[in-house]
Scaffold this motif. Structure first.
Motif, mmCIF file in Angstrom:
data_model
loop_
_atom_site.group_PDB
_atom_site.id
_atom_site.type_symbol
_atom_site.label_atom_id
_atom_site.label_comp_id
_atom_site.label_asym_id
_atom_site.label_seq_id
_atom_site.Cartn_x
_atom_site.Cartn_y
_atom_site.Cartn_z
ATOM 1 N N UNK A 12 0.991 -1.161 0.113
ATOM 2 C CA UNK A 12 -0.189 -0.208 -0.011
ATOM 3 C C UNK A 12 0.741 1.334 -0.133
ATOM 4 N N UNK A 13 1.936 1.422 0.716
ATOM 5 C CA UNK A 13 2.835 2.569 0.803
ATOM 6 C C UNK A 13 3.579 2.583 -0.614
ATOM 7 N N UNK A 14 3.824 1.498 -1.039
ATOM 8 C CA UNK A 14 4.938 1.601 -2.538
ATOM 9 C C UNK A 14 3.495 2.049 -3.433
ATOM 10 N N UNK A 15 2.417 1.514 -3.416
ATOM 11 C CA UNK A 15 1.425 1.976 -4.414
ATOM 12 C C UNK A 15 1.051 3.572 -4.317
ATOM 13 N N UNK A 16 1.232 3.942 -3.227
ATOM 14 C CA UNK A 16 1.009 5.413 -2.911
ATOM 15 C C UNK A 16 1.957 6.183 -3.442
ATOM 16 N N UNK A 17 3.283 5.984 -3.202
ATOM 17 C CA UNK A 17 4.521 6.485 -3.627
ATOM 18 C C UNK A 17 4.301 6.440 -5.169
ATOM 19 N N UNK A 18 4.069 5.346 -5.757
ATOM 20 C CA UNK A 18 4.117 5.341 -7.303
ATOM 21 C C UNK A 18 3.009 6.074 -7.737
ATOM 22 N N UNK A 19 1.722 6.026 -7.318
ATOM 23 C CA UNK A 19 0.835 7.092 -7.721
ATOM 24 C C UNK A 19 1.153 8.604 -7.698
ATOM 25 N N UNK A 45 1.177 -4.649 -11.820
ATOM 26 C CA UNK A 45 2.374 -4.189 -12.411
ATOM 27 C C UNK A 45 3.570 -4.220 -11.471
ATOM 28 N N UNK A 46 3.383 -3.570 -10.173
ATOM 29 C CA UNK A 46 4.318 -3.859 -9.193
ATOM 30 C C UNK A 46 4.604 -5.438 -8.748
ATOM 31 N N UNK A 47 3.538 -6.331 -9.006
ATOM 32 C CA UNK A 47 3.813 -7.635 -8.419
ATOM 33 C C UNK A 47 4.643 -8.417 -9.687
ATOM 34 N N UNK A 48 4.543 -7.990 -10.925
ATOM 35 C CA UNK A 48 4.872 -8.636 -12.117
ATOM 36 C C UNK A 48 6.440 -7.946 -12.402
ATOM 37 N N UNK A 49 6.690 -6.775 -12.133
ATOM 38 C CA UNK A 49 7.967 -6.103 -12.704
ATOM 39 C C UNK A 49 8.755 -5.358 -11.429
ATOM 40 N N UNK A 51 8.772 -2.752 -7.733
ATOM 41 C CA UNK A 51 8.752 -1.320 -7.673
ATOM 42 C C UNK A 51 9.597 -0.394 -8.559
ATOM 43 N N UNK A 52 10.806 -0.662 -8.570
ATOM 44 C CA UNK A 52 11.955 0.278 -9.160
ATOM 45 C C UNK A 52 11.620 0.329 -10.728
ATOM 46 N N UNK A 53 11.064 -0.871 -11.477
ATOM 47 C CA UNK A 53 10.985 -1.046 -12.698
ATOM 48 C C UNK A 53 9.463 -0.376 -13.211
ATOM 49 N N UNK A 54 8.748 -0.355 -12.313
ATOM 50 C CA UNK A 54 7.587 0.429 -12.575
ATOM 51 C C UNK A 54 7.626 2.086 -12.310
ATOM 52 N N UNK A 55 8.509 2.454 -11.330
ATOM 53 C CA UNK A 55 8.856 3.818 -11.376
ATOM 54 C C UNK A 55 9.449 4.091 -12.362
ATOM 55 N N UNK A 56 10.454 3.507 -13.144
ATOM 56 C CA UNK A 56 10.975 3.771 -14.238
ATOM 57 C C UNK A 56 10.273 4.149 -15.555
#
Length: 104
Positions: A12-19, A45-49, A51-56
């Motif tokens: 949830x925290x990771x998703x909020x950061x990406x959002x 997306x985060x589960x598959x790739x 956090x870092x890759x989705x951010x990029x």
């Protein structure tokens, strides 16, 4: 707190950061936080790739929006749906610029 709940809190925290990163492509990005469709797409997306890759991916979408043949991406759902087109655009740009160091 069991392991699954801890994982959900961290995700949830990771998703909020990406959002929050969608601020560069969407002036109404705050509306994404409570939208289950957008959160679900980003979570997949985060589960598959990861956090870092989705951010990029989000950052590259922001840089490429408006470029010729680049898909327009302003939400996590659009990122998930148009990811193949974004990757093709990234490959074309890197081939054109001969820049293999940039990683999507």
């Amino acid at each position: 707190m069991d392991e699954k709940k801890i994982e959900q809190v961290i995700l949830g925290k990771d998703l909020n950061e990406l959002l929050s990163e969608f601020k560069i492509v969407n002036p109404s990005f705050e509306r994404l936080f409570n939208n289950k469709t957008q959160r679900g797409a980003l979570e997949r997306l985060v589960k598959k790739y990861g956090f870092e890759k989705v951010s990029r991916m989000i950052k590259y979408a922001g840089q490429s929006n408006g470029q010729e043949f680049a898909p327009s991406i302003t939400t996590p759902y659009e990122l998930e749906a148009k990811l193949g087109k974004l990757i093709i655009h990234w490959h074309r740009q890197n081939k054109k610029q001969n820049n293999p160091k940039v990683v999507l």
